[in-house]
Each structure stands twice: as structure tokens, then as C-alpha cells.
Design a protein around this motif. Structure first.
Motif, PDB file in Angstrom:
ATOM      1  N   ILE A 175      33.705  32.466  29.689  1.00  0.00           N
ATOM      2  CA  ILE A 175      33.635  33.906  30.338  1.00  0.00           C
ATOM      3  C   ILE A 175      34.367  33.797  31.689  1.00  0.00           C
ATOM      4  O   ILE A 175      34.243  32.814  32.453  1.00  0.00           O
ATOM      5  CB  ILE A 175      32.404  34.231  30.579  1.00  0.00           C
ATOM      6  N   GLN A 176      35.300  34.484  31.885  1.00  0.00           N
ATOM      7  CA  GLN A 176      36.083  34.372  33.120  1.00  0.00           C
ATOM      8  C   GLN A 176      35.859  35.401  34.191  1.00  0.00           C
ATOM      9  O   GLN A 176      34.944  36.234  33.888  1.00  0.00           O
ATOM     10  CB  GLN A 176      37.782  34.841  32.960  1.00  0.00           C
ATOM     11  N   ARG A 177      35.985  35.097  35.319  1.00  0.00           N
ATOM     12  CA  ARG A 177      35.758  36.159  36.595  1.00  0.00           C
ATOM     13  C   ARG A 177      36.662  37.195  36.402  1.00  0.00           C
ATOM     14  O   ARG A 177      37.974  37.271  35.610  1.00  0.00           O
ATOM     15  CB  ARG A 177      35.803  35.308  37.815  1.00  0.00           C
ATOM     16  N   PRO A 178      36.081  38.329  36.763  1.00  0.00           N
ATOM     17  CA  PRO A 178      37.259  39.504  36.589  1.00  0.00           C
ATOM     18  C   PRO A 178      38.338  39.295  37.529  1.00  0.00           C
ATOM     19  O   PRO A 178      38.669  38.709  38.267  1.00  0.00           O
ATOM     20  CB  PRO A 178      36.316  40.542  37.322  1.00  0.00           C
ATOM     21  N   THR A 227      39.666  38.980  41.342  1.00  0.00           N
ATOM     22  CA  THR A 227      38.668  38.408  42.439  1.00  0.00           C
ATOM     23  C   THR A 227      38.888  36.825  42.381  1.00  0.00           C
ATOM     24  O   THR A 227      39.697  36.326  41.728  1.00  0.00           O
ATOM     25  CB  THR A 227      37.084  38.633  41.599  1.00  0.00           C
ATOM     26  N   ARG A 228      38.085  36.209  43.243  1.00  0.00           N
ATOM     27  CA  ARG A 228      38.028  34.910  43.523  1.00  0.00           C
ATOM     28  C   ARG A 228      36.779  34.302  43.492  1.00  0.00           C
ATOM     29  O   ARG A 228      35.850  34.740  43.842  1.00  0.00           O
ATOM     30  CB  ARG A 228      38.741  34.498  44.969  1.00  0.00           C
ATOM     31  N   ASP A 229      36.620  33.044  42.932  1.00  0.00           N
ATOM     32  CA  ASP A 229      35.502  31.988  43.449  1.00  0.00           C
ATOM     33  C   ASP A 229      35.911  31.355  44.702  1.00  0.00           C
ATOM     34  O   ASP A 229      37.139  30.836  44.571  1.00  0.00           O
ATOM     35  CB  ASP A 229      35.232  31.295  42.217  1.00  0.00           C
ATOM     36  N   TYR A 267      41.270  48.852  43.838  1.00  0.00           N
ATOM     37  CA  TYR A 267      41.330  48.995  42.510  1.00  0.00           C
ATOM     38  C   TYR A 267      42.519  49.010  41.991  1.00  0.00           C
ATOM     39  O   TYR A 267      43.221  50.358  41.728  1.00  0.00           O
ATOM     40  CB  TYR A 267      40.492  50.038  42.030  1.00  0.00           C
ATOM     41  N   ARG A 302      41.692  42.448  44.361  1.00  0.00           N
ATOM     42  CA  ARG A 302      40.705  43.433  44.290  1.00  0.00           C
ATOM     43  C   ARG A 302      39.447  43.458  45.179  1.00  0.00           C
ATOM     44  O   ARG A 302      38.962  44.406  45.500  1.00  0.00           O
ATOM     45  CB  ARG A 302      40.323  43.754  42.869  1.00  0.00           C
ATOM     46  N   GLU A 303      39.139  42.083  45.320  1.00  0.00           N
ATOM     47  CA  GLU A 303      37.926  42.035  46.166  1.00  0.00           C
ATOM     48  C   GLU A 303      38.565  41.253  47.319  1.00  0.00           C
ATOM     49  O   GLU A 303      38.969  40.126  47.214  1.00  0.00           O
ATOM     50  CB  GLU A 303      36.778  41.149  45.672  1.00  0.00           C
TER      51      GLU A 303
END
Lengths: 416, 416
Positions: free
Chosen positions: B4-7, B10-12, B110, B119-120
Motif C-alpha cells: 500500500i502506497q501513500r496517496p 503527499t509525503r512521509d 487538488y 497536494r499536501e
């Protein structure tokens, strides 16, 4: 036209409240650092699947969900353990173990707002990833305990249980594996009538049911562990020895704690603040595996989250008072002509890291003095033409009322 | 099964990155406090109407929108000025003026993700509410300048303009009031061909068009203000005098800055970091009124937001290096038997606020030492049976390699 309101179940934090929250946040961050944990952050939203994989599809009812431009189902995070483990699988799986991380941020719960429960709420949590033994569990519980202390809480209890003990008890009584979770959920909520019906349906005898119920009521100091036999008993005794060595107080053993979640694998714990009444839990955690659900290898972790909002309320119920820090100095030109000179003075103070405000509305001295008092300034610096000619200002101590002429070059020293 | 990837978009933030970001965040917060601003926070989402009232309905295309349980249209915030003014109208309108607030947090856009645009993303901003004069504008611009310096940036320009000057010029040329915004938007983006077509459609003469275009190219040091007549010229000269008094550097006057937004009422400014190339803006702001759109009285404000992500990139392009702080001490029991004793030692260090980690995976000394070196520990404390008998430990300096036996009671002192 009516005013636009903020959405239901959300909050605005005004300056006094925010200063207090940042104070507690910094205290928790400091605890995490003294324990060798490091901060991480994940996005506010994730693929909804991340949360259904962890908690089942009925979690969707409580999620804020919407469609992405790529038509993917996206959800505002309801908690931060799943995102952190997702991040571990994606980006940290080759790092040296154990990995000790913490996080702080907003989570979202799409339910009817109630008193003390918000749709947007804050969690401070930590995960110790890649280690499974009493030492790692003790490390995590000790840190949770230090965080509760960092709120200044004195009246609290740390209830420690082990999912394996009760699970084994239930299986030994004859409950089929696939029904264990349903039974544990009833027991966790102390819904004994419903649990009895469920167990009777599975043909479990009244005697065994009584035995299970009694077991969930095994609560007490660490001495109750002397009644727990086998490997799990040894394990819990080890954890409790380590916690005592680390000076952790207010520990209770509660074999009925199962935390209603099916992904825990070993130790489970909760911290309660009895002053809060019915909604008394301020922290919860345990050891678990999640990474294999998200496409990674199976890795054991122990983690917890502190309910930041509720812990602050508990601290306040115990009489904790946070004293706000206002600005230190208010610089006050006696006329518009003095504004440029006053700007030079305020810049000097700010460069010296002294929190300083300046009158910018052209108010008369008496009115501006009232404003300075209202914002809690400790000093006012009155900049008038006479003093300016001698590169000086009038420094007034707002507490004592004393005032004296001070050279601008000596002002920082005089105030510090 | 795939991971599962982050959207998208976005970033971690992993520990090193996060530590750096918190460092800069703290530096900006400190600047805001020295200027007498206080922090506030608003929800991650608001009624979508809040943003359409401010920016028109075409902003919806760039908003993350979803329906509330009450069937209201809710949007993730794309910026924090509108929420802050909404909060002011709801909860702070009776407070003493001026109200000086700042905020830091995520915003959402968006759009198709591009390099350096997420996006974030994160903004650090401030609003000075309830005051309209050169003094308040100067105060805000001076703070923006100090924040840019807090990133360590040296190569930057502060471009200052005034929406009123160009607006008046355009109106004087014969553009109808209701078309002014459309023309200014083209000019702000330097789309002269499109602006010319638009102006010709309105029957504005080639000569007047040339005159407008030339005016938007009036750029230079504060001395170009000597060519600007009238009240607005006086106003800008006053702002520039105050900024110079406060030690603000790298000011440029640019009468073409209009910031493409129709809610600005007076001064507008941008900070550029040329090292960033095409996407060089790291800060933007100006004076405006919004509160009347949200159901409050009309109140003048000046504010700005720093693009936190982009400013960090600019700092790094200039060669700024943030050095991470690892844990200070790694406590290392030589065997499982020593774990309880070692736990007591690590607890002592942590209570003394020394960032300390402890070996919890039962690794042998040599392997654990390698881990301690990898996480950057300055000291290891080796806890063996022989030393423990004398209430002592072996303290090893990981840099010099020196080691010596130290009594546990002297350990904190020895390390600090």
C-alpha cells in the motif's frame, strides 16, 4: 447574512489555549527524545484500504472518505499506527532495528459530536518496530508513563494485561478460533450478559463461563502475577520487574484488558485518569503485527497513543494551571514623528530575542499603556522627542510602576 | 499482494527530515514571538463556502471537497487566511486591536502533482488584524523578512507594490470597474499579449496600453518611489522608511506586483529566492479585508504566508546544512541478567533529561556497539556484572574511544 461557522465537531484554538497545547506538546516531544525515539510524520489522508485492512470494513462508517482524482478511495486518518507501519513497509524496512519513532497530529472520526469527543482530535503516539520481548514492551510502557507524568498527572493507573492469556483461556474452554475475537470484544466491554449468550450458543458450560468471567476480573498489584502460571506469567513478571527498575509507578495487572482490537498479539495496556469519570482512558497501546497486511514482511511492534485532548483535561481537573507568557516589552512612540525611531528600538530588542511589540495604531500614550497592560507586557519603552535627542528612551516597569531614562545602547542589558 | 502506497502528491517525513523541519518551524515560531504575535490553530477542513466566498467558485476545482453527515459541503483548507479571519469573526472580534496571530500547518491543493508542488503542503503564516496604516504593513513585512532570514537565506528579494496604484492607473485609462480584476490578473502574470487584446476590446488606446505596461515595469530600489506621486507614493515611502529603520534588507519596489488576487486592498509583497529558478516565490502577502464576506464587520488586515517546503529547499540550495542530533547515550547490558540493572541506569539518565537509548534486543556487545555508532550515540554505558557489584558502569566515549569505570551516582555529572 449569517456568520460562517466552523464545521461541527471541530475546534479553533485561540492564543491562550494554543500556547498551553504547544507547551504540553513540547513536554511530550522531550520525553520521546530522552527515550531515544525520533519523530516522523505521515499525510493527513491515506488510501481507505489501509484502515479497512487493519480494522475491518465496518471502520468505514467512522471514516471521512472521498474519491481521489484517480478515483481511489481516500480517507482522513482515524489513527496513526497504520500510516506509520505503512511508512515503515514503504521506506524504512531496511533500517537497523529496533526502529523507535513517535508522531503528533490530528486524527478524524466521523461520528456525532459529544462532549469531550471531537471529529478532529489530536494524538501523540509512538511505535517501537522490529523487536518482540519484555524489554521492548517495558521500554514503551515506561515512556507512556513518563508522558502521563509530563502532563503533571498524579491520579492515574496503568492497567497491563496480555491478550494471549485470555485468548488461550477462551480457546481452552472450547471456543472455536474464528469466534475468539467476538467473545473477547464482549469481555473487553464487560458486556457479560451478551458474552454469556454467545458462549452458551457455542455450547460452553456454565462452569467454564464462570471461570472465564472470574479470570477477566483478575485485577490487582503486580503480586497477582504470582497466580499466573506458564510462559505468559513469566513474561509479565519480567515486564513488571523492568518497569519497577525504571521507576514506573501506579501499575496494575488486569487480565481482562483486551482493548477490543484483534490485531494485538501480546501485551496490552491502558492508562486511566479516574478524575475524567466514564471517559477516563488517556492512553492505550500494546504489541501487534500489521506490516504483513500492508505488503511487508511480518514484524513485531509495540506502540501506544496518548489522547492529547483528554490528557490536558485530566491535568486541568487535577488543578494544573498553565501560565501564559505575554510579550516582554511594549514600545510606545509618543507621536507619529517618533515612529521611525521607535521602529529602530523595537528591532534592536527583537534581534536580541526579546519578545517585543510596538504601538502601530497611533494611539495616545494613556490608551496605548492600557493596551500594553492588557497584553501582559512586563515593560513599556516610551519613545519621546526629548529622550530621542540623547539616544535614550523612558523604560517603565509595568509591575512596580518605576520608570527611568535608559540609553538605547543599554536597553537590552537593562531588560534581560 | 502489492504494498500500500501513500496517496499521490503527499509525503512521509522520516526522522532526519522531520528533525530538520521541526528545527525550522521552531525558528519561525521564535521570530513570531519576538514580534509579539501569538499562535492560533483552525481545523483541517472548513465549509467549502468559506473558500468560494474568498476566491470565487472556480477555486472548487482545486479543493478537496466532500459531503458532511449533515450534507454540507466540506473542504480541506487550501490556505489559512480565510479560516483565521473566520475564527476572528466568530470568536475574537471583541478583543483589543490590533490582533496579531500566526499559524503553521498543512494545506491541500487538488492538482496534478509536479516537482516541488505537493497536494499536501505546509504554510507558516501570520495576520495582523484590525489596523490599516503604514506602521502595520511595515511590522508585517519586517516579520516576513526576519522569517526568511531564520531559514538562513541570504539570496532573496522582497518585492513590494501597492494594488491601489496600478488599479488607479488602469481605471484612469478607461477600464470599467468590473473588468479591472481581469486586467490585473493578466498583468500580474506578465501576459502582455493577452492583456493587450483585453484592453483593445475595451477600446483603450495603444498609447495608454503602453503607458500601463511601462508602469508595471517600474521596478528598482526604494529610490524609484521618488517618481510616484500622490498619497500612495507617500504611503509607500513611509513603509520603506520604517522598514529601513527596522533593518530590513533587500527591498525592491515593484509596482507590477498585484498577486493575482482580488481581495487585496493596499500593499502587496512577495519574497523571491532566485536560486529556486522558475518557482522562486517563498513568501507572499498584503493588506486586505475579508471579515465582511464571512458575516462580520469590515476590518482591515495585513498578512502573509511562507511556503515552508520551498523555503527549506531554497536554504539547502544556498548550502545550509542541518546537523541532526542523535541520542547522547546508549546503555548496553552485557547479558540478559544485567537488563534490570541497566534499566535502572537508563531511567536515571532520562530523568536528568539526557537522551538515552537502551539495548533491548539482547544483542552481544560488539553488535550492539555497531548499532550505537549507527544511531550516532556520543557515549555507551556498558553494564556488566563486575561493575554492577560496585554500583558502577563502564563509560565509553564513542568519539575518542576512551573508557573508564564510573559510579552510577556520578554518571549524569560525568556525561553532562
Amino acid at each position: 447574512m449569517g456568520m460562517i461557522q466552523r464545521p461541527r465537531g471541530t475546534r479553533d484554538f485561540l492564543p491562550d489555549e494554543m500556547e498551553k497545547r504547544r507547551y504540553y506538546e513540547a513536554a511530550l516531544r522531550n520525553v520521546a527524545k530522552t527515550f531515544g525515539f525520533r519523530e516522523v510524520a505521515t499525510p493527513i489522508f491515506e488510501e481507505a484500504e489501509l484502515f479497512t485492512l487493519k480494522s475491518g470494513s465496518n471502520v468505514l462508517e467512522e471514516l471521512y472518505v472521498f474519491k481521489d482524482k484517480g478515483n481511489r478511495e481516500i480517507a482522513l486518518r482515524p489513527e496513526m499506527t497504520a500510516p506509520t507501519i505503512r511508512m515503515f513497509v514503504n521506506e524504512m524496512s531496511s533500517e537497523l532495528r529496533p526502529i523507535k519513532v513517535f508522531y503528533f497530529g490530528q486524527c478524524f472520526r466521523y461520528e456525532r459530536p459529544q462532549s469531550g469527543r471531537y471529529r478532529e482530535f489530536f494524538q501523540f503516539g509512538a511505535e517501537l518496530i522490529g523487536s518482540l520481548d519484555a524489554e521492548s514492551d517495558a521500554e514503551v510502557i515506561a515512556m507512556a508513563s513518563s508522558m502521563i507524568k509530563a502532563f503533571g498527572l498524579k491520579n492515574y493507573r496503568i492497567r497491563i494485561g496480555h491478550i494471549g492469556i485470555l485468548k488461550q483461556k477462551v480457546i481452552d474452554a472450547g471456543v472455536p478460533e474464528e469466534c475468539v475475537v467476538r467473545v473477547l470484544q464482549k469481555l473487553d466491554k464487560k458486556l457479560y450478559d451478551e458474552a454469556r449468550l454467545l458462549l452458551l450458543e457455542m455450547n460452553i458450560s456454565e462452569e467454564k463461563i464462570r471461570d472465564i468471567f472470574e479470570f477477566t476480573e483478575t485485577v490487582g498489584g503486580v503480586d497477582v502475577l504470582s497466580y499466573v502460571s506458564g510462559k505468559t506469567g513469566d513474561y509479565l513478571r519480567r515486564v513488571s520487574d523492568l518497569l519497577l527498575a525504571m521507576g514506573v509507578e501506579n501499575i496494575m495487572i488486569d487480565l481482562g484488558v483486551v482493548r477490543g482490537l484483534d490485531y494485538y498479539t501480546g501485551i496490552v495496556f491502558e492508562v486511566e485518569a479516574p478524575t475524567l469519570g466514564a471517559e477516563k482512558q488517556v492512553c492505550g497501546g500494546g504489541s501487534y503485527t500489521l506490516s504483513e497486511l500492508f505488503g511487508g514482511e511480518r514484524v513485531f511492534s509495540t506502540g501506544f497513543a496518548v489522547g492529547f485532548d483528554r490528557a490536558i483535561i485530566a491535568a486541568e481537573k487535577e488543578g494544573q494551571v498553565y501560565e501564559k507568557k505575554g510579550v516582554k516589552v511594549y514600545v510606545l512612540p509618543t507621536s507619529k514623528d517618533m515612529q521611525v525611531y521607535a521602529s529602530r528600538v523595537v528591532a534592536k530588542l527583537r534581534v536580541a530575542n526579546i519578545a517585543s511589540d510596538i504601538e502601530i495604531m497611533g494611539r495616545k500614550v494613556s490608551k496605548a499603556m492600557r493596551y500594553a497592560a492588557a497584553i501582559g507586557a512586563e515593560y513599556t519603552v516610551i519613545v519621546g522627542a526629548k529622550e530621542a535627542q540623547q539616544d535614550s528612551v523612558m523604560l517603565r516597569n509595568m509591575v512596580s510602576g518605576e520608570q527611568k531614562v535608559v540609553e538605547v545602547n543599554n536597553l537590552v542589558e537593562e531588560i534581560q
